[in-house]
Design a protein around this motif. Structure first.
Motif, mmCIF file in Angstrom:
data_model
loop_
_atom_site.group_PDB
_atom_site.id
_atom_site.type_symbol
_atom_site.label_atom_id
_atom_site.label_comp_id
_atom_site.label_asym_id
_atom_site.label_seq_id
_atom_site.Cartn_x
_atom_site.Cartn_y
_atom_site.Cartn_z
ATOM 1 N N SER A 5 0.809 -1.216 0.000
ATOM 2 C CA SER A 5 0.000 0.000 0.000
ATOM 3 C C SER A 5 0.838 1.260 0.000
ATOM 4 O O SER A 5 0.304 2.353 0.021
ATOM 5 C CB SER A 5 -0.915 -0.004 1.221
ATOM 6 N N ASN A 27 -0.129 5.761 0.880
ATOM 7 C CA ASN A 27 -1.292 4.926 1.177
ATOM 8 C C ASN A 27 -1.038 3.974 2.338
ATOM 9 O O ASN A 27 -1.747 2.983 2.508
ATOM 10 C CB ASN A 27 -1.690 4.121 -0.067
ATOM 11 N N HIS A 29 -0.592 2.535 6.323
ATOM 12 C CA HIS A 29 -1.462 2.556 7.494
ATOM 13 C C HIS A 29 -0.641 2.187 8.733
ATOM 14 O O HIS A 29 0.427 1.560 8.622
ATOM 15 C CB HIS A 29 -2.646 1.596 7.315
ATOM 16 N N GLN A 243 2.712 7.216 5.059
ATOM 17 C CA GLN A 243 1.397 7.069 5.672
ATOM 18 C C GLN A 243 0.369 7.976 5.004
ATOM 19 O O GLN A 243 0.677 9.096 4.588
ATOM 20 C CB GLN A 243 1.480 7.412 7.161
ATOM 21 N N HIS A 244 -0.872 7.475 4.909
ATOM 22 C CA HIS A 244 -1.942 8.255 4.301
ATOM 23 C C HIS A 244 -2.239 9.475 5.159
ATOM 24 O O HIS A 244 -2.146 9.434 6.387
ATOM 25 C CB HIS A 244 -3.202 7.395 4.159
ATOM 26 N N VAL A 247 -4.530 9.336 8.272
ATOM 27 C CA VAL A 247 -4.166 8.578 9.474
ATOM 28 C C VAL A 247 -4.076 9.524 10.670
ATOM 29 O O VAL A 247 -3.422 10.569 10.602
ATOM 30 C CB VAL A 247 -2.819 7.846 9.279
#
Length: 269
Positions: A5, A27, A29, A243-244, A247
């Motif tokens: 991701s 993307n 997490h 990280q998105h 988050v």
């Protein structure tokens, strides 16, 4: 090659430097970071760290547990707080710190970070070499001391240096995969070691130990923090730059505090 991701493929060479990660590749997490921090801190180094609490500080078992939580999990919570900047700025920690220190002023923190990284790599590499020397001594009867087997020691050091350089060049996506599987493998090995220790420890001596003064606990917290999370503080944003943006900050802090805190608390205790 399997994709992750983070927008990269596992096995893909890392070509990105200090430039911000494109929005389309952010993307990740927090669970990914949990495995990264967990695997990075499930090494055997937690055992000698814990031994210092008894050998030099004389802490009782309940004091050691408190010190492990505050020193290890607490210091990695700080790493998690620093990683929030990586999610926002999508760049490494020592690039983002230019906003505070300036381009020239950032040279000082960068040099300190470099010395810290080299120091820890030296500790990790030599520890791994000693482990292989011990295994070879058990299996083949070779000398267990490094000075008695200098050629073998240099070979083992070279192996781990090459492995470290190879993995670091393969990129963020590969690192996530390696760290997740490393958690399973080394977690199982640590369970074996823990089981052996639990079966051979003199528990009556453990529970009858005289508690150390509060000052010893405070020193222990500082020692554990310096040996665990503080050494990773300059890499917090490096790990979270994929990280998105949605988050939550509290989840980044929790992934670092629990991901590193759980194995360290068990090993140190």
């Amino acid at each position: 090659m399997s994709s992750t991701s983070s927008g990269q493929s596992a096995g893909q060479l890392e070509t990105r430097g200090i430039e911000p990660v494109p929005e389309g590749e952010c993307n990740g997490h927090p669970l990914q970071l949990f495995w990264v921090w967990f695997a990075a801190n499930i090494s055997i180094l937690g055992l000698p760290l814990g031994a210092t609490l008894v050998a030099f500080r004389g802490l009782a078992i309940w004091q050691a547990i408190i010190v492990a939580i505050l020193g290890a999990a607490g210091s990695f919570a700080v790493v998690g707080i620093i990683s929030i900047a990586g999610r926002r700025g999508r760049a490494p920690s020592l690039t983002l710190s230019r906003a505070i220190f300036g381009v020239r002023g950032n040279i000082g923190p960068t040099l300190v970070s470099l010395m810290s990284r080299l120091g820890w790599e030296t500790v990790n590499t030599t520890t791994a070499a000693f482990v292989l020397l011990s295994l070879c001594s058990i299996l083949f009867g070779s000398p267990v001391e490094a000075k008695s087997a200098p050629v073998l020691t240099l070979i083992f050091i070279a192996i781990f240096v090459l492995l470290t350089l190879s993995v670091s060049g393969l990129g963020h996506a590969t690192l996530l995969v390696i760290q997740k599987w490393a958690t399973y493998v080394f977690g199982a090995l640590n369970i074996l070691v823990g089981g052996f220790l639990c079966a051979t420890i003199d528990w009556s001596a453990v529970f009858n130990a005289t508690p150390a003064p509060l000052s010893a606990m405070i020193i222990g917290v500082g020692t554990m923090a310096a040996g665990t999370g503080i050494g990773w503080a300059n890499a917090g944003a490096d790990m979270s730059r994929y990280q998105h943006r949605s988050v939550k900050a509290v989840r980044l802090v929790a992934s670092a505090a629990f991901g590193a805190g759980i194995p360290l608390m068990l090993l140190i205790t």
